[in-house]
Write an enzyme that holds these catalytic residues in place. Structure first.
Site, short mmCIF file in Angstrom:
data_model
loop_
_atom_site.label_atom_id
_atom_site.label_comp_id
_atom_site.label_asym_id
_atom_site.label_seq_id
_atom_site.Cartn_x
_atom_site.Cartn_y
_atom_site.Cartn_z
N PRO A 198 0.84 -1.20 0.00
CA PRO A 198 0.00 0.00 0.00
C PRO A 198 0.87 1.25 0.00
O PRO A 198 1.76 1.39 0.84
CB PRO A 198 -0.78 -0.13 1.32
CG PRO A 198 0.10 -0.97 2.20
CD PRO A 198 0.81 -1.92 1.29
N SER A 233 -4.00 1.58 -0.43
CA SER A 233 -3.80 2.41 0.74
C SER A 233 -5.04 3.23 1.07
O SER A 233 -5.80 3.63 0.18
CB SER A 233 -2.63 3.37 0.48
OG SER A 233 -2.54 4.37 1.49
N TYR A 254 -5.25 3.04 7.85
CA TYR A 254 -4.70 3.84 8.93
C TYR A 254 -5.82 4.05 9.94
O TYR A 254 -6.97 4.26 9.56
CB TYR A 254 -4.22 5.20 8.42
CG TYR A 254 -2.96 5.14 7.59
CD1 TYR A 254 -1.79 4.60 8.11
CD2 TYR A 254 -2.94 5.63 6.29
CE1 TYR A 254 -0.63 4.54 7.35
CE2 TYR A 254 -1.79 5.58 5.52
CZ TYR A 254 -0.64 5.03 6.06
OH TYR A 254 0.50 4.98 5.31
N THR A 260 -1.84 -0.57 9.38
CA THR A 260 -0.50 0.00 9.55
C THR A 260 -0.40 0.62 10.94
O THR A 260 -1.20 1.48 11.30
CB THR A 260 -0.22 1.05 8.47
OG1 THR A 260 -0.21 0.41 7.19
CG2 THR A 260 1.12 1.73 8.69
N LYS A 275 1.02 -4.31 9.97
CA LYS A 275 2.18 -3.81 9.24
C LYS A 275 2.91 -2.75 10.07
O LYS A 275 2.29 -1.91 10.71
CB LYS A 275 1.75 -3.20 7.90
CG LYS A 275 2.87 -2.70 7.01
CD LYS A 275 2.32 -2.23 5.67
CE LYS A 275 3.41 -1.73 4.74
NZ LYS A 275 3.95 -0.42 5.18
N HIS A 303 8.35 1.38 7.31
CA HIS A 303 7.64 2.35 6.46
C HIS A 303 8.58 2.91 5.39
O HIS A 303 8.51 4.07 5.01
CB HIS A 303 7.06 3.49 7.30
CG HIS A 303 5.72 3.96 6.83
ND1 HIS A 303 4.54 3.59 7.41
CD2 HIS A 303 5.37 4.78 5.80
CE1 HIS A 303 3.53 4.17 6.79
NE2 HIS A 303 4.00 4.89 5.79
N ARG A 354 10.57 6.09 6.15
CA ARG A 354 9.85 7.36 6.06
C ARG A 354 9.34 7.86 7.40
O ARG A 354 8.78 8.94 7.48
CB ARG A 354 8.67 7.22 5.09
CG ARG A 354 9.11 6.94 3.67
CD ARG A 354 7.95 6.50 2.79
NE ARG A 354 6.93 7.51 2.64
CZ ARG A 354 7.03 8.56 1.82
NH1 ARG A 354 8.13 8.75 1.10
NH2 ARG A 354 6.04 9.42 1.72
N SER A 377 10.16 -2.86 2.79
CA SER A 377 11.15 -1.78 3.01
C SER A 377 12.51 -2.16 2.44
O SER A 377 13.23 -2.98 3.00
CB SER A 377 11.31 -1.41 4.49
OG SER A 377 10.10 -0.94 5.05
N GLY A 378 12.83 -1.57 1.29
CA GLY A 378 14.15 -1.71 0.70
C GLY A 378 14.29 -2.70 -0.42
O GLY A 378 15.36 -2.79 -1.03
N GLY A 401 7.16 -1.43 -2.70
CA GLY A 401 6.48 -0.15 -2.78
C GLY A 401 7.10 0.74 -3.83
O GLY A 401 6.58 0.90 -4.93
#
Length: 385
Positions: free
Chosen positions: A81, A110, A133, A159, A255, A279, A282, A312-313, A334
């Site tokens: 997302p 998202s 969220y 999240t 998450k 994240h 971020r 992530s990454g 992402g």
């Protein structure tokens, strides 16, 4: 259709996205919090993990098919997302969801998407996941869950690591907003992005489709920014997971797990899967990379816990294989698909999935393996495990 035969890696797509996408939206994707130390570490720490090359092993008939939350996938990769995806490319969430469906991998929408839950449901046939969220307005949260149910979403991804908003310097300097405000710097930049401007003029989806017209008091763009700034809920805690789980009633993914103790708490909360994630670097700058925390989180979860995915990454199929070798059941990408989307729309997302699959397949073979589901840390050099 664009000729993508010379596109060989994510770097190619990222360069094209930088050229095509307005600066504020490209920077939104390509940024981390504060010094961006964690953002960089997410990528750099993957490269420290080395494979064992094996030879003279029969590696015919390699299999990348797997399952994530019981869903058949062509490889253990899902589209994560990502907020404002429809600003990387007009109707971006719809295009990415269609590409994922055709390719046979999950797509997760998202809360902060440009296209709405209903938009994705209307343009796809496979069930998709919805990321939520938790906002201060609990009535809005409950209605979001109900809308995801009505759209036949097959998993809810909550999240947990955005109770407050991390600061990204580029977003502040660019005056990030969706759609862009008509300032002189923005207008000058948009003049250099004619393809994006032309395509954006052909859609009505230009702001947060899950919020405008759905949240109380948010009926237009003028009321959106103040509502969003006030709504992320710093009081969110583990006790809230129970009512979310009960309201949803289906598969629940948590998450933003980056600590073994939080992994144990997520297990106790009844998560069906957890996503090891910071994240994308971020939020908390100075936090460890996601991949560096995966082994200790796997140990904390144990063999009877929820599925563990890593986010992530990840920039390549090799990164996917590293995560699987260290115990992850699946992965999420992402920025990788955002750059591809910004470069070539739906075709670009398909292309990056093809690239990742090819990298994953070839590396699996070089490691002397034929089945992604049987990969263990034995494919890594001993000091990397």
């Amino acid at each position: 259709m664009a000729d993508l035969t010379k596109i060989t890696c994510l770097d190619d797509l990222q360069r094209i996205a930088r050229r095509k996408v307005p600066k504020m939206f490209y920077d939104y994707a390509d940024s981390g919090a504060w010094t961006e130390t964690t953002y960089r570490a997410n990528q750099e720490d993957f490269q420290k993990i080395k494979f064992r090359q094996r030879v003279a092993v029969n590696i015919e008939n390699r299999n990348l098919r797997s399952k994530m939350l019981g869903q058949d996938v062509t490889m253990p990769v899902a589209l994560a997302p990502t907020g404002s995806t429809g600003m990387q490319h007009p109707d971006g969430e719809i295009l990415a969801a269609r590409a994922a469906e055709r390719f046979g991998v999950p797509f997760c929408l998202s809360t902060m998407s440009i296209c709405s839950i209903e938009d994705i449901a209307a343009h796809t046939s496979a069930p998709f996941w919805f990321q939520q969220y938790i906002m201060r307005d609990r009535d809005f949260n409950e209605r979001l869950i109900d809308r995801a149910k009505a759209a036949n979403c097959s998993a809810l991804v909550v999240t947990l690591d955005l109770q407050v908003l991390g600061q990204r310097h580029k977003d502040i300097k660019n005056g990030l907003s969706a759609p862009p405000k008509p300032t002189i710097p923005n207008l000058l930049n948009l003049a250099l992005k004619p393809e994006w401007v032309w395509k954006m003029s052909r859609t009505q989806r230009r702001t947060f489709g899950n919020i405008v017209g759905h949240a109380k008091g948010v009926d237009d763009l003028s009321s959106l920014s103040s509502w969003t700034a006030e709504q992320f809920d710093p009081s969110l805690n583990w006790n809230d997971i129970e009512w979310i789980k009960n309201r949803w009633g289906g598969k629940l993914v948590l998450k933003g797990i980056l600590d073994p103790e939080d992994a144990r708490l997520a297990k106790e909360a009844g998560a069906d899967a957890i996503v090891v994630s910071n994240h994308g670097g971020r939020q908390l700058d100075g936090a460890p990379s996601a991949i560096s925390m995966l082994p200790s989180i796997m140990q904390a979860i144990g063999t009877d816990g929820p599925e563990v995915w890593l986010d992530s990454g990840i920039r390549s199929g090799q990164d996917v294989l590293r995560a699987i070798a260290l115990g992850a059941k699946g992965t999420m990408i992402g920025r990788a698909f955002l750059y591809a989307l910004g470069a070539y729309g739906e075709e670009g997302v398909t292309k990056i999935l093809q690239i990742i699959r090819n990298e994953l397949d070839i590396t699996l073979g070089f490691c002397g393996q034929t089945d992604i589901n049987k990969v263990t840390a034995d494919i890594l050099l001993p000091q990397q495990r």
